[in-house]
Scaffold this active site. Sequence first.
Site, mmCIF file in Angstrom:
data_model
loop_
_atom_site.group_PDB
_atom_site.id
_atom_site.type_symbol
_atom_site.label_atom_id
_atom_site.label_comp_id
_atom_site.label_asym_id
_atom_site.label_seq_id
_atom_site.Cartn_x
_atom_site.Cartn_y
_atom_site.Cartn_z
ATOM 1 N N GLY A 118 0.154 3.182 10.472
ATOM 2 C CA GLY A 118 1.568 3.552 10.560
ATOM 3 C C GLY A 118 2.442 2.549 11.283
ATOM 4 O O GLY A 118 3.624 2.810 11.493
ATOM 5 N N GLU B 234 -5.916 1.814 11.935
ATOM 6 C CA GLU B 234 -5.965 1.628 10.484
ATOM 7 C C GLU B 234 -4.647 1.087 9.936
ATOM 8 O O GLU B 234 -3.972 1.757 9.158
ATOM 9 C CB GLU B 234 -6.266 2.961 9.810
ATOM 10 N N PRO B 235 -4.264 -0.119 10.315
ATOM 11 C CA PRO B 235 -3.004 -0.647 9.780
ATOM 12 C C PRO B 235 -3.156 -1.069 8.319
ATOM 13 O O PRO B 235 -4.146 -1.701 7.952
ATOM 14 C CB PRO B 235 -2.741 -1.876 10.656
ATOM 15 N N CYS C 125 15.135 2.849 -17.783
ATOM 16 C CA CYS C 125 16.193 3.721 -18.288
ATOM 17 C C CYS C 125 16.449 4.847 -17.316
ATOM 18 O O CYS C 125 16.106 6.009 -17.580
ATOM 19 C CB CYS C 125 15.803 4.246 -19.654
#
Length: 463
Positions: free
Chosen positions: A278, A320-321, A391
């Site tokens: 995070g 846990e990057p 689109c």
Amino acid sequence: MSRSAHPAGPRHADVLPEGHYTAPPADLNELEPRVWPQTTARAATGAVSVGGIDVRELAEEFGTPVYVLDEADFRARCRAWRDAFGPGADVFYAGKAFLSRAVVRWLNEEGLNLDVCSGGELATALAGGMPAERIALHGNNKSSAEIRQAIQVGVGRIVLDSFQEIVRVAHIADQLGKRQPVQIRITVGVEAHTHEFIATAHEDQKFGLSLSDGHAAEAVRRVLKLDSLELIGIHSHIGSQIFDTSGFEVAAHRVVGLLADVRDEHGVELPEIDLGGGLGIAYTPEDDPREPHQIATSLAEIVSRECRGAGLSVPRLSVEPGRAVVGPSAFTLYEVGTVKELPGLRTYVSVDGGMSDNIRTALYDAEYSVSLVSRASEARPMLSRVVGKHCESGDIVVRDSFLPADVAPGDLLAVPATGAYCRSMASNYNHVPRPPVVAVRDGEARVIVRRETEEDLLRLDVG
Ligand code: LLP
């Protein structure tokens, strides 16, 4: 947030509509180092190069759009994380940000471990040669097949997410005659984002076992009773794009509190805690994230202080990057196709990709910057919205940014900081094939994920 009301006068643009956008930089040709991969530079010709290669050559050889990944930058970030945490802790790269076999090899060589959250990521991790014992398996609803595969190959840890999963993993480990190391993912009642964190009422989510209602403690009880599971620690992940460690402080306090309760109830000191990922990056020059060593120092301090307070020996820490490793290492290179001026409003600059290669702007209102990279320009700054070819009017790549007013079809634009969650969340919307990932290093470029073709798309269509 990095957006601010525009303070500049007519010197910068003839007409400026109401809105939220940052001031144009003094020199549009300048590349702010914070958002560009480290080997990016503007040459005397005016064109930008990365890894020693002119972007015009990259576009010529590989086509556009293309994700350009600076291998040296990626490896340097891996090393920065590794060195910041040192040998007493583990850094697990979160593969959901971007994963390919080449990236797995680089991670392996740079001494990072790997967090995977699906059978597909696990297969890629193994195909790239990551030793199974350095892989962690996550997910709130892992299939039995994914669990079986993970246990069979011997992943270093499975992070348990629910009561049902405790039974499921224990049963499969039992069948395979293995004792599987596990962590329990808990929710600590903290949600962090950028500069703020909220320390109440964020247990209303699908992940993890709640600390406050006693489910986390109950999960520990149940796991400790199962012979086929070895409880090695507690896991917590509190949010995304975080610039401030105060949310981690509260999380660590609560995780350590649980470790102390576990010791008191069971006489067991769990050896590991994982504080998740995070950590934020600079998407625009206004963002000012902290460096890995600053984060490592404060997390280590927080954890040891909390453990001292609880009379516990300090567990092994892991993080846990994902975004903070790969995000800044890449940019997306596009070619301009059309330019539509709306006097008094803004100019729409259409590129040859869009929400299929970067859904983050449409999905999260994410901010990016953009630069003209195939040449320098002395034209005045023009408030621009870079849009894709899909689109859908929400198909926006960069909501508000200044480009030189002479931007024209055929120019190459690059959007930096697209290494994380762009290719990994890419889609085939409008049956647009996904772009390749090209790694550059020391004057050499090679495709590490090839461009999809219309044949690839049709191959799945068997009707
Ligand atoms: N560990 C766990 C358990 C996670 O759930 C995540 C991200 C990470 C680590 C890595 O977080 P990072 O350091 O990359 O922020 N698609 C969103 C991001 C979703 C992240 C989900 N979990 C985006 O594009 O911003």
